[in-house]
Write a protein that holds these residues in place. Structure first.
Motif, PDB file in Angstrom:
ATOM      1  N   VAL A  88       0.845  -1.208   0.000  1.00 11.38           N
ATOM      2  CA  VAL A  88       0.000   0.000   0.000  1.00 11.38           C
ATOM      3  C   VAL A  88       0.873   1.248   0.000  1.00 11.38           C
ATOM      4  O   VAL A  88       0.667   2.184  -0.779  1.00 11.38           O
ATOM      5  N   PHE A  89       1.867   1.252   0.885  1.00 14.17           N
ATOM      6  CA  PHE A  89       2.791   2.388   0.936  1.00 14.17           C
ATOM      7  C   PHE A  89       3.597   2.483  -0.354  1.00 14.17           C
ATOM      8  O   PHE A  89       3.918   3.571  -0.823  1.00 14.17           O
ATOM      9  N   GLY A  90       3.896   1.316  -0.950  1.00 15.51           N
ATOM     10  CA  GLY A  90       4.639   1.302  -2.208  1.00 15.51           C
ATOM     11  C   GLY A  90       3.896   2.020  -3.322  1.00 15.51           C
ATOM     12  O   GLY A  90       4.489   2.777  -4.096  1.00 15.51           O
ATOM     13  N   TRP A  91       2.580   1.820  -3.403  1.00 15.07           N
ATOM     14  CA  TRP A  91       1.783   2.513  -4.418  1.00 15.07           C
ATOM     15  C   TRP A  91       1.761   4.020  -4.168  1.00 15.07           C
ATOM     16  O   TRP A  91       1.782   4.813  -5.112  1.00 15.07           O
ATOM     17  N   PHE A  92       1.740   4.411  -2.891  1.00 14.85           N
ATOM     18  CA  PHE A  92       1.765   5.837  -2.553  1.00 14.85           C
ATOM     19  C   PHE A  92       3.091   6.465  -2.978  1.00 14.85           C
ATOM     20  O   PHE A  92       3.123   7.551  -3.566  1.00 14.85           O
ATOM     21  N   VAL A  93       4.190   5.768  -2.692  1.00 16.07           N
ATOM     22  CA  VAL A  93       5.518   6.259  -3.083  1.00 16.07           C
ATOM     23  C   VAL A  93       5.622   6.341  -4.604  1.00 16.07           C
ATOM     24  O   VAL A  93       6.193   7.288  -5.156  1.00 16.07           O
ATOM     25  N   LEU A  94       5.055   5.351  -5.291  1.00 17.47           N
ATOM     26  CA  LEU A  94       5.076   5.354  -6.756  1.00 17.47           C
ATOM     27  C   LEU A  94       4.357   6.572  -7.318  1.00 17.47           C
ATOM     28  O   LEU A  94       4.857   7.239  -8.239  1.00 17.47           O
ATOM     29  N   SER A  95       3.201   6.887  -6.760  1.00 16.30           N
ATOM     30  CA  SER A  95       2.446   8.048  -7.241  1.00 16.30           C
ATOM     31  C   SER A  95       3.199   9.348  -6.984  1.00 16.30           C
ATOM     32  O   SER A  95       3.200  10.260  -7.817  1.00 16.30           O
ATOM     33  N   MET A  96       3.880   9.436  -5.836  1.00 16.64           N
ATOM     34  CA  MET A  96       4.668  10.627  -5.534  1.00 16.64           C
ATOM     35  C   MET A  96       5.843  10.766  -6.486  1.00 16.64           C
ATOM     36  O   MET A  96       6.183  11.869  -6.923  1.00 16.64           O
ATOM     37  N   ALA A  97       6.477   9.655  -6.805  1.00 17.40           N
ATOM     38  CA  ALA A  97       7.618   9.676  -7.725  1.00 17.40           C
ATOM     39  C   ALA A  97       7.194  10.176  -9.102  1.00 17.40           C
ATOM     40  O   ALA A  97       7.889  10.998  -9.721  1.00 17.40           O
ATOM     41  N   ILE A  98       6.059   9.692  -9.578  1.00 17.15           N
ATOM     42  CA  ILE A  98       5.546  10.130 -10.886  1.00 17.15           C
ATOM     43  C   ILE A  98       5.235  11.621 -10.855  1.00 17.15           C
ATOM     44  O   ILE A  98       5.532  12.358 -11.810  1.00 17.15           O
ATOM     45  N   PHE A  99       4.646  12.090  -9.745  1.00 18.73           N
ATOM     46  CA  PHE A  99       4.338  13.517  -9.619  1.00 18.73           C
ATOM     47  C   PHE A  99       5.610  14.362  -9.692  1.00 18.73           C
ATOM     48  O   PHE A  99       5.650  15.385 -10.394  1.00 18.73           O
ATOM     49  N   ILE A 100       6.654  13.949  -8.979  1.00 18.58           N
ATOM     50  CA  ILE A 100       7.901  14.717  -8.966  1.00 18.58           C
ATOM     51  C   ILE A 100       8.517  14.773 -10.357  1.00 18.58           C
ATOM     52  O   ILE A 100       8.947  15.837 -10.829  1.00 18.58           O
ATOM     53  N   ILE A 101       8.560  13.636 -11.043  1.00 16.33           N
ATOM     54  CA  ILE A 101       9.149  13.595 -12.379  1.00 16.33           C
ATOM     55  C   ILE A 101       8.374  14.481 -13.348  1.00 16.33           C
ATOM     56  O   ILE A 101       8.961  15.262 -14.117  1.00 16.33           O
ATOM     57  N   LEU A 102       7.053  14.380 -13.318  1.00 18.84           N
ATOM     58  CA  LEU A 102       6.228  15.209 -14.201  1.00 18.84           C
ATOM     59  C   LEU A 102       6.378  16.690 -13.871  1.00 18.84           C
ATOM     60  O   LEU A 102       6.473  17.536 -14.765  1.00 18.84           O
ATOM     61  N   ASN A 103       6.433  17.006 -12.588  1.00 19.15           N
ATOM     62  CA  ASN A 103       6.545  18.400 -12.166  1.00 19.15           C
ATOM     63  C   ASN A 103       7.881  19.005 -12.570  1.00 19.15           C
ATOM     64  O   ASN A 103       7.945  20.138 -13.058  1.00 19.15           O
ATOM     65  N   GLU A 104       8.956  18.248 -12.379  1.00 23.06           N
ATOM     66  CA  GLU A 104      10.291  18.782 -12.650  1.00 23.06           C
ATOM     67  C   GLU A 104      10.632  18.809 -14.141  1.00 23.06           C
ATOM     68  O   GLU A 104      11.291  19.732 -14.615  1.00 23.06           O
ATOM     69  N   LEU A 105      10.187  17.787 -14.877  1.00 28.30           N
ATOM     70  CA  LEU A 105      10.588  17.680 -16.276  1.00 28.30           C
ATOM     71  C   LEU A 105       9.566  18.213 -17.272  1.00 28.30           C
ATOM     72  O   LEU A 105       9.935  18.501 -18.420  1.00 28.30           O
ATOM     73  N   LEU A 106       8.313  18.348 -16.860  1.00 29.08           N
ATOM     74  CA  LEU A 106       7.293  18.834 -17.775  1.00 29.08           C
ATOM     75  C   LEU A 106       6.698  20.175 -17.334  1.00 29.08           C
ATOM     76  O   LEU A 106       6.766  21.162 -18.066  1.00 29.08           O
ATOM     77  N   VAL A 107       6.139  20.218 -16.144  1.00 29.13           N
ATOM     78  CA  VAL A 107       5.467  21.431 -15.685  1.00 29.13           C
ATOM     79  C   VAL A 107       6.425  22.621 -15.639  1.00 29.13           C
ATOM     80  O   VAL A 107       6.117  23.714 -16.136  1.00 29.13           O
ATOM     81  N   LYS A 108       7.606  22.425 -15.053  1.00 29.75           N
ATOM     82  CA  LYS A 108       8.549  23.540 -14.915  1.00 29.75           C
ATOM     83  C   LYS A 108       9.152  23.970 -16.242  1.00 29.75           C
ATOM     84  O   LYS A 108       9.675  25.071 -16.356  1.00 29.75           O
ATOM     85  N   GLN A 109       9.083  23.088 -17.253  1.00 27.56           N
ATOM     86  CA  GLN A 109       9.625  23.460 -18.563  1.00 27.56           C
ATOM     87  C   GLN A 109       8.735  24.466 -19.278  1.00 27.56           C
ATOM     88  O   GLN A 109       9.204  25.237 -20.119  1.00 27.56           O
ATOM     89  N   VAL A 110       7.434  24.458 -18.941  1.00 33.03           N
ATOM     90  CA  VAL A 110       6.507  25.342 -19.642  1.00 33.03           C
ATOM     91  C   VAL A 110       6.160  26.581 -18.806  1.00 33.03           C
ATOM     92  O   VAL A 110       5.383  27.426 -19.255  1.00 33.03           O
ATOM     93  N   MET A 111       6.696  26.638 -17.605  1.00 35.07           N
ATOM     94  CA  MET A 111       6.410  27.794 -16.741  1.00 35.07           C
ATOM     95  C   MET A 111       7.360  28.945 -17.045  1.00 35.07           C
ATOM     96  O   MET A 111       8.468  28.744 -17.492  1.00 35.07           O
TER      97      MET A 111
END
Length: 266
Positions: A243-266
């Motif tokens: 259960v905690f593993g799925w939570f960590v997985l979702s956080m990891a995906i959020f960080i990657i998307l935020n750093e590599l995609l969201v911040k590139q267009v800001m």
């Protein structure tokens, strides 16, 4: 947001006490995204929180006499070398911009957080699939060369991204030193506490530490691990790892998307 951050401090300790690790991987995102602290400082503060919390968590195991101090030394010594290499040589000399061309910007902070997210992905897969229960035949000799290299790798990872690396240490102790899972977890906490505190001390001249904030956050994390350890006597922590593993997985995906995609267009 600060209230949420302090709440996560308790959760960090609680998870470590309940499942024997993993909670420390939340500290860097909490410092970086909730409290708005830069990545270098966030990893440094994380090392302190992880070190102190792991120390408290290991006391009970030491009293039970299941910590293998010889193994902790054999694995921990090269880990310390790896930590000092990361904190004193690699991180201070990283350029402010890793990539700044072709319309792509990757700063030092973004780079550290992306690497941290990759570690979270690996850690989450191990927790979800429970692949840390491998066994080595008793007749097989200890490969000390591999042991030292694993310790060095864990130290480099710990120093670079501020996580304890328990998901790397426990399987290594089981597979390379042929100790029981319970003894591996106990010994791992001792290694993590020493490694993390040494990494923190080695970085004190590189960052400004708000001691009131850090000690308050750490105190809440310690309370969390004491609660987690008590509850773990009634609830099997291994059942909650996926259960905690799925939570960590979702956080990891959020960080990657935020750093590599969201911040590139800001």
């Amino acid at each position: 947001m600060e209230f949420l951050g302090y709440f996560f401090a308790i959760i960090i300790g609680f998870v470590m006490g309940l499942i024997g690790g993993g909670g420390s991987i939340l500290s860097v995102p909490v410092f970086a995204y909730i409290f708005g602290i830069d990545a270098m400082t966030a990893t440094t503060l994380s090392l302190f929180v992880v070190g102190v919390t792991s120390s408290v968590g290991s006391v009970g195991y030491i009293r039970q006499g299941i910590v293998h101090f010889k193994n902790a030394f054999l694995f921990g010594l090269p880990s310390v070398a790896g930590i000092l290499f990361s904190r004193r040589v690699v991180l201070p000399h990283l350029p402010e911009y890793i990539i700044n061309r072709w319309g792509i910007t990757l700063t030092k902070d973004m780079f550290i957080l992306v690497l941290f997210a990759i570690l979270m992905l690996v850690s989450s897969f191990k927790m979800i699939k429970k692949i840390d229960r491998q066994r080595i035949p008793k007749s097989e000799e200890v490969n000390y060369t591999l042991l030292v290299s694993q310790g060095l790798l864990v130290g480099i990872v710990t120093g670079f991204i501020g996580a304890g690396g328990g998901f790397l240490i426990v399987p290594a102790l089981v597979m390379l030193l042929r100790v029981s899972m319970k003894q591996a977890v106990a010994t791992s906490l001792v290694i993590i506490s020493v490694n993390s505190l040494i990494g923190f001390i080695s970085s004190l001249d590189k960052v400004d530490v708000n001691w009131v904030f850090l000690l308050s956050f750490t105190a809440l994390s310690v309370i969390g691990i004491l609660i987690g350890v008590r509850i773990s006597r009634k609830i099997a922590g291994r059942k909650l790892r996926p259960v905690f593993g799925w939570f960590v997985l979702s956080m990891a995906i959020f960080i990657i998307l935020n750093e590599l995609l969201v911040k590139q267009v800001m």
